[in-house]
Design a protein around this motif. Structure first.
Motif, PDB file in Angstrom:
ATOM      1  N   LEU A  20       0.828  -1.207   0.000  1.00 15.70           N
ATOM      2  CA  LEU A  20       0.000   0.000   0.000  1.00 15.70           C
ATOM      3  C   LEU A  20       0.860   1.254   0.000  1.00 15.70           C
ATOM      4  N   LEU A  21       1.855   1.311   0.892  1.00 16.53           N
ATOM      5  CA  LEU A  21       2.690   2.505   0.963  1.00 16.53           C
ATOM      6  C   LEU A  21       3.474   2.711  -0.326  1.00 16.53           C
ATOM      7  N   SER A  22       4.021   1.647  -0.880  1.00 15.16           N
ATOM      8  CA  SER A  22       4.776   1.800  -2.122  1.00 15.16           C
ATOM      9  C   SER A  22       3.878   2.325  -3.234  1.00 15.16           C
ATOM     10  N   GLY A  23       2.618   1.888  -3.240  1.00 12.60           N
ATOM     11  CA  GLY A  23       1.677   2.379  -4.240  1.00 12.60           C
ATOM     12  C   GLY A  23       1.368   3.853  -4.058  1.00 12.60           C
ATOM     13  N   LEU A  24       1.116   4.269  -2.831  1.00 13.70           N
ATOM     14  CA  LEU A  24       0.833   5.682  -2.557  1.00 13.70           C
ATOM     15  C   LEU A  24       2.021   6.564  -2.949  1.00 13.70           C
ATOM     16  N   LEU A  25       3.233   6.108  -2.625  1.00 15.50           N
ATOM     17  CA  LEU A  25       4.434   6.883  -2.953  1.00 15.50           C
ATOM     18  C   LEU A  25       4.646   6.931  -4.465  1.00 15.50           C
ATOM     19  N   ALA A  26       4.515   5.785  -5.129  1.00 14.27           N
ATOM     20  CA  ALA A  26       4.737   5.736  -6.575  1.00 14.27           C
ATOM     21  C   ALA A  26       3.709   6.602  -7.307  1.00 14.27           C
ATOM     22  N   LYS A  27       2.458   6.539  -6.883  1.00 11.71           N
ATOM     23  CA  LYS A  27       1.408   7.339  -7.514  1.00 11.71           C
ATOM     24  C   LYS A  27       1.616   8.822  -7.256  1.00 11.71           C
ATOM     25  N   SER A  28       2.409   9.157  -6.237  1.00 14.71           N
ATOM     26  CA  SER A  28       2.727  10.557  -5.926  1.00 14.71           C
ATOM     27  C   SER A  28       4.004  11.027  -6.611  1.00 14.71           C
ATOM     28  N   GLY A  29       4.592  10.180  -7.442  1.00 11.52           N
ATOM     29  CA  GLY A  29       5.769  10.575  -8.212  1.00 11.52           C
ATOM     30  C   GLY A  29       7.105  10.194  -7.626  1.00 11.52           C
ATOM     31  N   TYR A  30       7.111   9.404  -6.557  1.00 15.54           N
ATOM     32  CA  TYR A  30       8.370   8.995  -5.934  1.00 15.54           C
ATOM     33  C   TYR A  30       8.831   7.652  -6.508  1.00 15.54           C
ATOM     34  N   ALA A  31      10.136   7.462  -6.549  1.00 21.45           N
ATOM     35  CA  ALA A  31      10.701   6.170  -6.937  1.00 21.45           C
ATOM     36  C   ALA A  31      10.567   5.256  -5.727  1.00 21.45           C
ATOM     37  N   ALA A  32       9.655   4.304  -5.795  1.00 19.06           N
ATOM     38  CA  ALA A  32       9.335   3.495  -4.620  1.00 19.06           C
ATOM     39  C   ALA A  32       9.006   2.067  -5.013  1.00 19.06           C
ATOM     40  N   GLY A  33       9.142   1.180  -4.051  1.00 21.30           N
ATOM     41  CA  GLY A  33       8.824  -0.223  -4.269  1.00 21.30           C
ATOM     42  C   GLY A  33       8.835  -0.958  -2.955  1.00 21.30           C
ATOM     43  N   VAL A  34       9.049  -2.262  -3.020  1.00 19.10           N
ATOM     44  CA  VAL A  34       9.095  -3.080  -1.811  1.00 19.10           C
ATOM     45  C   VAL A  34      10.399  -3.861  -1.784  1.00 19.10           C
ATOM     46  N   ALA A  35      10.846  -4.179  -0.576  1.00 18.43           N
ATOM     47  CA  ALA A  35      12.043  -5.009  -0.380  1.00 18.43           C
ATOM     48  C   ALA A  35      11.619  -6.251   0.382  1.00 18.43           C
ATOM     49  N   VAL A  36      11.956  -7.409  -0.161  1.00 16.35           N
ATOM     50  CA  VAL A  36      11.536  -8.683   0.430  1.00 16.35           C
ATOM     51  C   VAL A  36      12.719  -9.337   1.140  1.00 16.35           C
ATOM     52  N   PHE A  37      12.507  -9.736   2.393  1.00 14.03           N
ATOM     53  CA  PHE A  37      13.517 -10.431   3.185  1.00 14.03           C
ATOM     54  C   PHE A  37      12.977 -11.836   3.464  1.00 14.03           C
ATOM     55  N   SER A  38      13.202 -12.721   2.513  1.00 16.12           N
ATOM     56  CA  SER A  38      12.582 -14.049   2.543  1.00 16.12           C
ATOM     57  C   SER A  38      12.951 -14.841   3.798  1.00 16.12           C
ATOM     58  N   GLU A  39      14.228 -14.790   4.209  1.00 18.02           N
ATOM     59  CA  GLU A  39      14.671 -15.586   5.358  1.00 18.02           C
ATOM     60  C   GLU A  39      13.975 -15.146   6.639  1.00 18.02           C
ATOM     61  N   ALA A  40      13.648 -13.863   6.706  1.00 16.19           N
ATOM     62  CA  ALA A  40      12.973 -13.340   7.898  1.00 16.19           C
ATOM     63  C   ALA A  40      11.463 -13.305   7.723  1.00 16.19           C
ATOM     64  N   ASN A  41      10.980 -13.745   6.551  1.00 17.48           N
ATOM     65  CA  ASN A  41       9.551 -13.699   6.260  1.00 17.48           C
ATOM     66  C   ASN A  41       9.008 -12.287   6.505  1.00 17.48           C
ATOM     67  N   HIS A  42       9.694 -11.307   5.926  1.00 17.82           N
ATOM     68  CA  HIS A  42       9.343  -9.910   6.187  1.00 17.82           C
ATOM     69  C   HIS A  42       9.452  -9.092   4.907  1.00 17.82           C
ATOM     70  N   MET A  43       8.683  -8.015   4.862  1.00 16.66           N
ATOM     71  CA  MET A  43       8.733  -7.092   3.738  1.00 16.66           C
ATOM     72  C   MET A  43       8.674  -5.664   4.265  1.00 16.66           C
ATOM     73  N   THR A  44       9.391  -4.774   3.593  1.00 14.15           N
ATOM     74  CA  THR A  44       9.295  -3.344   3.891  1.00 14.15           C
ATOM     75  C   THR A  44       9.030  -2.601   2.594  1.00 14.15           C
ATOM     76  N   ALA A  45       8.607  -1.358   2.728  1.00 13.46           N
ATOM     77  CA  ALA A  45       8.570  -0.474   1.569  1.00 13.46           C
ATOM     78  C   ALA A  45       9.968   0.109   1.408  1.00 13.46           C
ATOM     79  N   ALA A  46      10.223   0.738   0.274  1.00 15.01           N
ATOM     80  CA  ALA A  46      11.524   1.368   0.038  1.00 15.01           C
ATOM     81  C   ALA A  46      11.333   2.571  -0.867  1.00 15.01           C
ATOM     82  N   ILE A  47      12.119   3.604  -0.633  1.00 14.62           N
ATOM     83  CA  ILE A  47      12.051   4.814  -1.442  1.00 14.62           C
ATOM     84  C   ILE A  47      13.460   5.252  -1.798  1.00 14.62           C
ATOM     85  N   LYS A  48      13.610   5.818  -2.965  1.00 16.60           N
ATOM     86  CA  LYS A  48      14.922   6.281  -3.400  1.00 16.60           C
ATOM     87  C   LYS A  48      15.438   7.354  -2.448  1.00 16.60           C
TER      88      LYS A  48
END
Length: 318
Positions: free
Chosen positions: A141-169
Protein backbone atom coordinates in the motif's frame (compact mmCIF):
# COMPACT_ATOMS: atom_id res chain seq x y z
CA UNK A 1 -16.71 -23.61 -20.82
CA UNK A 2 -13.41 -21.81 -21.26
CA UNK A 3 -11.61 -20.64 -18.13
CA UNK A 4 -9.53 -17.56 -18.73
CA UNK A 5 -6.26 -17.63 -16.80
CA UNK A 6 -5.08 -14.19 -15.74
CA UNK A 7 -1.49 -13.40 -16.65
CA UNK A 8 -1.18 -11.38 -13.42
CA UNK A 9 -3.40 -10.84 -10.34
CA UNK A 10 -6.42 -8.78 -11.35
CA UNK A 11 -9.58 -7.28 -9.87
CA UNK A 12 -12.81 -8.06 -11.72
CA UNK A 13 -15.03 -5.23 -10.52
CA UNK A 14 -18.78 -5.45 -11.10
CA UNK A 15 -19.88 -2.15 -12.74
CA UNK A 16 -23.45 -2.70 -11.56
CA UNK A 17 -22.34 -2.62 -7.92
CA UNK A 18 -22.76 1.02 -6.87
CA UNK A 19 -22.47 0.50 -3.12
CA UNK A 20 -20.01 2.67 -1.23
CA UNK A 21 -18.26 2.81 2.12
CA UNK A 22 -16.71 5.59 4.16
CA UNK A 23 -13.07 5.18 5.18
CA UNK A 24 -12.14 7.22 8.23
CA UNK A 25 -8.63 8.65 8.52
CA UNK A 26 -7.09 9.66 11.83
CA UNK A 27 -3.47 9.51 12.92
CA UNK A 28 -0.87 11.70 14.68
CA UNK A 29 1.48 13.76 12.58
CA UNK A 30 3.98 16.42 13.67
CA UNK A 31 2.25 18.33 16.47
CA UNK A 32 -1.34 17.55 15.50
CA UNK A 33 -3.84 14.95 14.36
CA UNK A 34 -4.66 14.26 10.72
CA UNK A 35 -8.38 13.59 10.54
CA UNK A 36 -10.85 13.13 7.71
CA UNK A 37 -12.69 10.62 5.58
CA UNK A 38 -13.00 9.45 1.98
CA UNK A 39 -15.86 7.64 0.26
CA UNK A 40 -14.97 4.65 -1.91
CA UNK A 41 -17.00 2.36 -4.15
CA UNK A 42 -17.09 -1.23 -2.92
CA UNK A 43 -17.09 -2.85 -6.35
CA UNK A 44 -13.26 -2.96 -6.62
CA UNK A 45 -13.00 -4.23 -3.05
CA UNK A 46 -15.54 -6.98 -3.66
CA UNK A 47 -13.72 -7.89 -6.86
CA UNK A 48 -10.44 -8.15 -4.95
CA UNK A 49 -12.06 -10.57 -2.50
CA UNK A 50 -13.25 -12.91 -5.24
CA UNK A 51 -11.57 -16.29 -5.44
CA UNK A 52 -8.65 -16.30 -7.83
CA UNK A 53 -8.15 -12.52 -7.95
CA UNK A 54 -4.72 -12.79 -6.34
CA UNK A 55 -3.74 -16.21 -7.62
CA UNK A 56 -0.37 -16.62 -9.28
CA UNK A 57 -0.72 -17.74 -12.92
CA UNK A 58 0.10 -21.38 -13.69
CA UNK A 59 2.97 -20.33 -15.92
CA UNK A 60 4.17 -17.82 -13.34
CA UNK A 61 5.10 -14.16 -13.49
CA UNK A 62 8.06 -12.20 -12.18
CA UNK A 63 7.92 -10.58 -8.71
CA UNK A 64 7.98 -7.17 -10.40
CA UNK A 65 4.99 -8.07 -12.57
CA UNK A 66 3.16 -9.57 -9.60
CA UNK A 67 3.58 -6.64 -7.21
CA UNK A 68 3.07 -4.04 -9.92
CA UNK A 69 -0.25 -5.73 -10.78
CA UNK A 70 -1.32 -5.78 -7.11
CA UNK A 71 -0.42 -2.11 -6.68
CA UNK A 72 -1.53 -0.68 -10.01
CA UNK A 73 -4.73 -2.54 -10.86
CA UNK A 74 -6.85 0.16 -12.56
CA UNK A 75 -9.89 -0.79 -10.49
CA UNK A 76 -8.10 0.95 -7.59
CA UNK A 77 -7.66 4.27 -9.40
CA UNK A 78 -10.55 5.85 -7.52
CA UNK A 79 -9.07 4.79 -4.19
CA UNK A 80 -5.70 6.37 -5.01
CA UNK A 81 -7.36 9.53 -6.32
CA UNK A 82 -9.49 9.95 -3.19
CA UNK A 83 -6.72 9.17 -0.70
CA UNK A 84 -4.05 11.22 -2.43
CA UNK A 85 -6.49 14.07 -3.01
CA UNK A 86 -7.07 14.17 0.74
CA UNK A 87 -3.37 14.00 1.60
CA UNK A 88 -2.35 16.52 -1.04
CA UNK A 89 -4.97 18.92 0.34
CA UNK A 90 -3.60 18.44 3.85
CA UNK A 91 -0.06 18.94 2.58
CA UNK A 92 -0.90 22.23 0.87
CA UNK A 93 -2.86 23.49 3.87
CA UNK A 94 0.08 22.79 6.20
CA UNK A 95 2.88 23.76 3.76
CA UNK A 96 4.58 20.37 3.95
CA UNK A 97 7.85 19.82 2.13
CA UNK A 98 8.28 16.91 -0.28
CA UNK A 99 10.06 14.93 2.45
CA UNK A 100 7.32 15.68 4.97
CA UNK A 101 4.75 14.48 2.44
CA UNK A 102 6.59 11.15 2.26
CA UNK A 103 6.45 11.01 6.06
CA UNK A 104 2.73 11.89 6.02
CA UNK A 105 1.92 8.93 3.76
CA UNK A 106 4.27 6.70 5.76
CA UNK A 107 2.63 7.58 9.08
CA UNK A 108 -0.83 6.95 7.63
CA UNK A 109 0.16 3.42 6.62
CA UNK A 110 2.11 2.73 9.84
CA UNK A 111 -0.99 3.73 11.81
CA UNK A 112 -3.10 1.03 10.14
CA UNK A 113 -3.35 -1.80 12.72
CA UNK A 114 -0.95 -4.69 12.12
CA UNK A 115 -2.76 -7.98 11.71
CA UNK A 116 -1.93 -11.07 9.73
CA UNK A 117 -4.79 -11.52 7.27
CA UNK A 118 -3.63 -14.51 5.21
CA UNK A 119 -0.80 -15.85 3.09
CA UNK A 120 -1.65 -13.91 -0.07
CA UNK A 121 -0.70 -10.27 -0.47
CA UNK A 122 -3.78 -8.08 -0.32
CA UNK A 123 -4.62 -5.45 -2.89
CA UNK A 124 -4.16 -1.96 -1.40
CA UNK A 125 -7.92 -1.35 -1.52
CA UNK A 126 -8.45 -4.30 0.83
CA UNK A 127 -5.96 -2.91 3.36
CA UNK A 128 -7.52 0.56 3.18
CA UNK A 129 -11.13 -0.55 3.58
CA UNK A 130 -10.45 -3.25 6.18
CA UNK A 131 -8.03 -0.97 8.06
CA UNK A 132 -5.66 -3.82 8.84
CA UNK A 133 -2.78 -5.67 7.27
CA UNK A 134 0.55 -7.37 7.81
CA UNK A 135 4.00 -6.33 6.61
CA UNK A 136 3.47 -7.13 2.94
CA UNK A 137 -0.06 -5.67 2.76
CA UNK A 138 1.04 -2.40 4.34
CA UNK A 139 4.32 -2.17 2.41
CA UNK A 140 2.52 -2.72 -0.89
CA UNK A 141 0.00 0.00 0.00
CA UNK A 142 2.69 2.51 0.96
CA UNK A 143 4.78 1.80 -2.12
CA UNK A 144 1.68 2.38 -4.24
CA UNK A 145 0.83 5.68 -2.56
CA UNK A 146 4.43 6.88 -2.95
CA UNK A 147 4.74 5.74 -6.57
CA UNK A 148 1.41 7.34 -7.51
CA UNK A 149 2.73 10.56 -5.93
CA UNK A 150 5.77 10.58 -8.21
CA UNK A 151 8.37 8.99 -5.93
CA UNK A 152 10.70 6.17 -6.94
CA UNK A 153 9.34 3.50 -4.62
CA UNK A 154 8.82 -0.22 -4.27
CA UNK A 155 9.09 -3.08 -1.81
CA UNK A 156 12.04 -5.01 -0.38
CA UNK A 157 11.54 -8.68 0.43
CA UNK A 158 13.52 -10.43 3.19
CA UNK A 159 12.58 -14.05 2.54
CA UNK A 160 14.67 -15.59 5.36
CA UNK A 161 12.97 -13.34 7.90
CA UNK A 162 9.55 -13.70 6.26
CA UNK A 163 9.34 -9.91 6.19
CA UNK A 164 8.73 -7.09 3.74
CA UNK A 165 9.29 -3.34 3.89
CA UNK A 166 8.57 -0.47 1.57
CA UNK A 167 11.52 1.37 0.04
CA UNK A 168 12.05 4.81 -1.44
CA UNK A 169 14.92 6.28 -3.40
CA UNK A 170 17.33 8.21 -1.19
CA UNK A 171 19.10 11.31 -2.42
CA UNK A 172 22.36 11.84 -0.54
CA UNK A 173 25.42 14.04 -1.05
CA UNK A 174 28.17 12.37 -3.05
CA UNK A 175 25.92 9.50 -4.08
CA UNK A 176 27.03 7.78 -7.28
CA UNK A 177 24.97 4.57 -7.31
CA UNK A 178 21.23 4.88 -6.73
CA UNK A 179 20.29 3.59 -3.29
CA UNK A 180 16.95 3.04 -1.64
CA UNK A 181 16.11 3.51 2.00
CA UNK A 182 13.89 1.00 3.79
CA UNK A 183 10.59 1.97 5.41
CA UNK A 184 9.23 -0.27 8.16
CA UNK A 185 5.42 -0.25 7.92
CA UNK A 186 4.29 -2.49 10.78
CA UNK A 187 4.74 0.20 13.45
CA UNK A 188 5.69 3.84 13.85
CA UNK A 189 9.31 4.09 12.74
CA UNK A 190 11.60 6.60 11.08
CA UNK A 191 12.19 6.23 7.37
CA UNK A 192 15.40 4.19 7.36
CA UNK A 193 14.90 2.55 10.75
CA UNK A 194 15.27 -1.21 10.42
CA UNK A 195 12.93 -3.71 11.99
CA UNK A 196 14.53 -5.95 14.62
CA UNK A 197 13.52 -9.02 12.60
CA UNK A 198 15.91 -8.11 9.77
CA UNK A 199 18.56 -6.17 11.68
CA UNK A 200 20.79 -9.18 12.33
CA UNK A 201 20.72 -10.11 8.66
CA UNK A 202 21.43 -6.63 7.32
CA UNK A 203 23.80 -5.53 10.09
CA UNK A 204 21.46 -2.58 10.68
CA UNK A 205 21.89 -1.59 7.05
CA UNK A 206 19.06 0.72 6.01
CA UNK A 207 20.15 1.36 2.42
CA UNK A 208 19.90 -1.14 -0.38
CA UNK A 209 20.81 -1.01 -4.04
CA UNK A 210 18.10 -0.46 -6.62
CA UNK A 211 18.39 -4.05 -7.82
CA UNK A 212 17.29 -5.20 -4.34
CA UNK A 213 14.00 -3.30 -4.63
CA UNK A 214 10.93 -4.38 -6.58
CA UNK A 215 9.80 -1.09 -8.07
CA UNK A 216 6.06 -0.62 -8.58
CA UNK A 217 5.93 2.57 -10.64
CA UNK A 218 7.86 5.04 -12.70
CA UNK A 219 8.33 7.82 -10.16
CA UNK A 220 11.67 9.60 -9.85
CA UNK A 221 11.38 11.81 -6.75
CA UNK A 222 13.53 10.91 -3.74
CA UNK A 223 13.63 11.27 0.04
CA UNK A 224 16.37 13.78 0.81
CA UNK A 225 16.69 14.01 4.61
CA UNK A 226 17.89 10.53 5.51
CA UNK A 227 20.99 12.22 6.99
CA UNK A 228 18.77 13.76 9.67
CA UNK A 229 17.31 10.35 10.46
CA UNK A 230 20.85 8.95 10.70
CA UNK A 231 21.73 11.67 13.22
CA UNK A 232 18.64 10.91 15.30
CA UNK A 233 19.22 7.16 15.35
CA UNK A 234 22.95 7.53 16.07
CA UNK A 235 22.09 9.76 19.03
CA UNK A 236 19.60 7.17 20.25
CA UNK A 237 22.30 4.50 20.11
CA UNK A 238 24.65 6.75 22.10
CA UNK A 239 21.96 7.40 24.71
CA UNK A 240 21.23 3.69 25.11
CA UNK A 241 24.95 2.96 25.51
CA UNK A 242 25.30 5.76 28.07
CA UNK A 243 22.28 4.55 30.06
CA UNK A 244 23.71 1.02 30.07
CA UNK A 245 27.06 2.34 31.31
CA UNK A 246 25.43 4.48 34.00
CA UNK A 247 23.25 1.56 35.07
CA UNK A 248 26.34 -0.58 35.58
CA UNK A 249 27.96 2.18 37.65
CA UNK A 250 24.77 2.49 39.71
CA UNK A 251 24.66 -1.25 40.38
CA UNK A 252 28.25 -1.11 41.63
CA UNK A 253 27.51 1.92 43.82
CA UNK A 254 24.35 0.32 45.21
CA UNK A 255 26.32 -2.74 46.29
CA UNK A 256 28.90 -0.52 48.03
CA UNK A 257 26.18 1.63 49.65
CA UNK A 258 24.37 -1.41 51.04
CA UNK A 259 27.63 -2.76 52.48
CA UNK A 260 28.44 0.61 54.05
CA UNK A 261 24.97 0.82 55.58
CA UNK A 262 25.56 -2.55 57.26
CA UNK A 263 28.92 -1.37 58.60
CA UNK A 264 27.48 1.90 59.91
CA UNK A 265 24.58 0.06 61.56
CA UNK A 266 27.11 -2.03 63.48
CA UNK A 267 29.43 0.82 64.45
CA UNK A 268 29.83 4.39 63.36
CA UNK A 269 33.04 5.01 61.40
CA UNK A 270 33.70 8.55 60.06
CA UNK A 271 35.75 7.24 57.14
CA UNK A 272 33.04 4.75 56.12
CA UNK A 273 30.38 7.45 56.53
CA UNK A 274 32.33 9.83 54.28
CA UNK A 275 32.57 7.18 51.55
CA UNK A 276 28.88 6.36 52.07
CA UNK A 277 27.84 10.01 51.59
CA UNK A 278 30.04 10.32 48.52
CA UNK A 279 28.62 7.15 46.96
CA UNK A 280 25.06 8.20 47.75
CA UNK A 281 25.61 11.59 46.10
CA UNK A 282 27.09 9.94 43.01
CA UNK A 283 24.25 7.45 42.85
CA UNK A 284 21.62 10.21 42.97
CA UNK A 285 23.48 12.24 40.32
CA UNK A 286 23.63 9.21 38.02
CA UNK A 287 19.92 8.63 38.61
CA UNK A 288 19.10 12.22 37.62
CA UNK A 289 21.25 11.90 34.51
CA UNK A 290 19.51 8.66 33.57
CA UNK A 291 16.09 10.27 33.95
CA UNK A 292 17.16 13.10 31.63
CA UNK A 293 18.39 10.57 29.07
CA UNK A 294 15.17 8.58 29.41
CA UNK A 295 13.19 11.75 28.61
CA UNK A 296 15.29 12.38 25.50
CA UNK A 297 15.01 8.73 24.51
CA UNK A 298 11.23 8.88 24.85
CA UNK A 299 11.08 11.89 22.51
CA UNK A 300 13.23 10.07 19.94
CA UNK A 301 11.27 6.81 20.20
CA UNK A 302 7.95 8.59 19.70
CA UNK A 303 9.14 11.20 17.22
CA UNK A 304 9.11 9.32 13.91
CA UNK A 305 6.17 11.40 12.69
CA UNK A 306 7.88 14.62 13.88
CA UNK A 307 11.28 14.08 12.26
CA UNK A 308 12.21 17.74 11.80
CA UNK A 309 11.36 18.71 15.39
CA UNK A 310 13.11 15.62 16.77
CA UNK A 311 16.21 16.35 14.71
CA UNK A 312 16.33 19.95 15.99
CA UNK A 313 16.11 18.68 19.59
CA UNK A 314 18.88 16.15 19.02
CA UNK A 315 21.10 18.70 17.22
CA UNK A 316 20.69 21.16 20.10
CA UNK A 317 21.96 18.57 22.59
CA UNK A 318 24.98 17.41 20.65
Amino acid sequence: MTVIQNTVPAIAADPSDTSTTVVEIEFPFKDGIVSGEVTLHLSPYNGAKREGAKSIPLFGCSPKQYYAAIVNDPAQDEMYAELLGFFEGYSKEHNLTSDEYVELLTTYVQNIPYKTVGAAVNFPIETVIENKGDCDDKSVLLSGLLAKSGYAAGVAVFSEANHMTAAIKAEEAGQVISSYILIETTRYAYIGENAAVIRSRTKNRTRVREDSVILVGGGTAAYTVSWQVDTILEQRDRIVETIDSLSQEMRTLKTEIMGQEVQLAQAYDPAVYEKYEKNLTSYNEYMETCYAYFDELDVINTGSYSREETYEMVASMM
